[in-house]
Write a protein that holds these residues in place. Structure first.
Motif, short mmCIF file in Angstrom:
data_model
loop_
_atom_site.label_atom_id
_atom_site.label_comp_id
_atom_site.label_asym_id
_atom_site.label_seq_id
_atom_site.Cartn_x
_atom_site.Cartn_y
_atom_site.Cartn_z
N THR A 73 0.30 -1.31 -0.14
CA THR A 73 -0.09 0.01 -0.37
C THR A 73 1.03 0.64 -0.30
O THR A 73 0.46 2.65 -0.85
CB THR A 73 -0.74 0.15 1.21
N GLN A 74 2.01 1.58 0.89
CA GLN A 74 2.93 2.59 0.54
C GLN A 74 4.00 2.47 -0.05
O GLN A 74 3.85 3.81 -0.30
CB GLN A 74 3.88 1.84 2.10
N THR A 75 3.37 1.97 -1.12
CA THR A 75 4.78 1.69 -1.95
C THR A 75 3.92 2.38 -3.74
O THR A 75 4.26 2.84 -4.10
CB THR A 75 5.37 0.46 -3.22
N GLU A 76 2.49 1.59 -4.01
CA GLU A 76 1.45 2.28 -4.62
C GLU A 76 1.35 3.62 -4.22
O GLU A 76 1.43 4.78 -4.91
CB GLU A 76 0.26 1.27 -4.15
N LYS A 77 0.74 4.09 -2.45
CA LYS A 77 0.89 5.71 -2.85
C LYS A 77 2.32 6.60 -2.75
O LYS A 77 2.11 7.76 -3.27
CB LYS A 77 1.00 6.15 -1.34
N MET A 78 3.58 5.96 -2.62
CA MET A 78 4.69 6.76 -3.56
C MET A 78 4.78 6.66 -5.28
O MET A 78 4.52 7.55 -5.34
CB MET A 78 5.91 5.42 -2.65
N GLU A 79 4.30 5.82 -5.21
CA GLU A 79 4.44 5.57 -7.03
C GLU A 79 3.42 6.53 -7.11
O GLU A 79 3.23 7.32 -8.66
CB GLU A 79 4.05 4.10 -6.78
N GLU A 80 1.72 7.00 -6.66
CA GLU A 80 1.37 7.89 -6.81
C GLU A 80 1.49 9.19 -6.99
O GLU A 80 1.85 10.36 -7.41
CB GLU A 80 -0.20 7.87 -6.59
N LEU A 112 4.99 10.03 -6.55
CA LEU A 112 6.30 10.41 -7.45
C LEU A 112 5.23 10.89 -9.23
O LEU A 112 5.51 11.97 -9.64
CB LEU A 112 6.83 9.76 -7.94
N LYS A 113 4.26 10.30 -9.07
CA LYS A 113 3.05 10.61 -10.60
C LYS A 113 2.83 12.04 -10.75
O LYS A 113 3.22 13.44 -11.38
CB LYS A 113 2.17 9.49 -11.02
N VAL A 114 2.26 12.11 -9.75
CA VAL A 114 2.12 13.66 -9.50
C VAL A 114 3.17 14.96 -9.02
O VAL A 114 2.76 15.67 -10.06
CB VAL A 114 0.84 13.94 -7.99
N GLU A 115 4.02 14.91 -8.88
CA GLU A 115 5.09 15.32 -8.47
C GLU A 115 5.80 15.57 -9.83
O GLU A 115 6.52 16.66 -10.53
CB GLU A 115 6.31 15.08 -7.47
N ALA A 116 6.02 15.01 -10.67
CA ALA A 116 6.64 14.49 -12.04
C ALA A 116 5.44 15.21 -13.39
O ALA A 116 5.94 15.91 -14.00
CB ALA A 116 6.41 12.96 -12.75
N THR A 117 3.84 15.16 -13.06
CA THR A 117 3.20 15.68 -13.35
C THR A 117 3.37 17.40 -13.44
O THR A 117 3.44 18.43 -14.26
CB THR A 117 1.94 15.40 -13.64
N LEU A 118 3.79 17.81 -12.34
CA LEU A 118 3.78 19.13 -11.49
C LEU A 118 4.86 19.80 -11.74
O LEU A 118 4.95 20.61 -12.94
CB LEU A 118 3.95 19.25 -9.92
N MET A 119 5.89 19.06 -12.06
CA MET A 119 7.66 19.28 -12.69
C MET A 119 7.16 19.83 -14.37
O MET A 119 7.26 20.62 -14.79
CB MET A 119 8.42 18.27 -12.56
#
Length: 196
Positions: free
Chosen positions: A172-179, A181-188
């Motif tokens: 669960t924590q890994t899935e949240k971390m991946e999400e 990271l995706k949000v951060e990549a989108t913002l960047m």
């Protein structure tokens, strides 16, 4: 260089000296004057004189043969036979013997240990130590080992459940971390596209 050569020589000499010192120590023999009660041929009755009211009270070969036969009889058959027996001394001895083979379940073995306790008052005092050594002590040891195995199985099951819960939490924590990271990549990506 000299130290490298001298060090092994010193160790070998020290070891030899230690071995020589151990040889000087006198060996203490196992105490042989401990007296153990010996079973005499005239005292081979299984029960005391007051309890010798049944047919095979003094026929040890009968009980030994029953024990051997019980060892070759499946537990369900022995269990059915035990259910038909009474609480008389003869029947209680029979129930204990039928419960001795190794395939007897824990609860029935525990009940047999209790029956052995109830027989202590009627056993021939000369043969009681033999019963303790051949029956009571090994049965008690098996009960302890089986109890320890049950406890270990419970602990292992609990640990396995905890491990599965931790694995699920990690997933669960890994899935949240991946999400994230995706949000951060989108913002960047948005920030880069907004820069002139």
């Amino acid at each position: 260089m000299r130290i490298k050569i001298l060090l092994p020589v010193v160790i070998v000499i020290s070891g030899c000296a230690a071995i020589e010192q151990e040889d000087d120590v006198s060996v203490q023999p196992v105490e042989t004057n401990v007296s153990h009660q010996r079973v005499e041929s005239e005292s081979v009755c299984l029960v005391n004189k007051a309890s010798q009211t049944f047919e095979h009270a003094c026929d040890l070969s009968y009980w030994i043969n029953m024990w051997v036969e019980a060892a070759h009889t499946p537990w369900p058959e022995r269990k059915d036979k035990i259910a038909t027996l009474t609480d008389s001394t003869e029947d209680t001895i029979t129930k204990v013997i039928l419960s001795l083979p190794v395939d007897t379940p824990y609860q029935s073995r525990l009940r047999a240990q209790h029956w052995l306790g109830t027989l202590s008052a009627v056993l021939n005092p000369d043969i009681a130590p033999v019963i303790d050594i051949l029956v009571k002590d090994p049965n008690g040891e098996m009960l302890k080992l089986e109890s320890a195995m049950v406890i270990l199985n419970r602990v292992n099951t609990d640990k396995q459940k905890q491990l599965e819960m931790l694995e699920q939490e990690l997933k669960t924590q890994t899935e949240k971390m991946e999400e994230l990271l995706k949000v951060e990549a989108t913002l960047m990506d948005k920030n880069r596209s907004n820069q002139p």
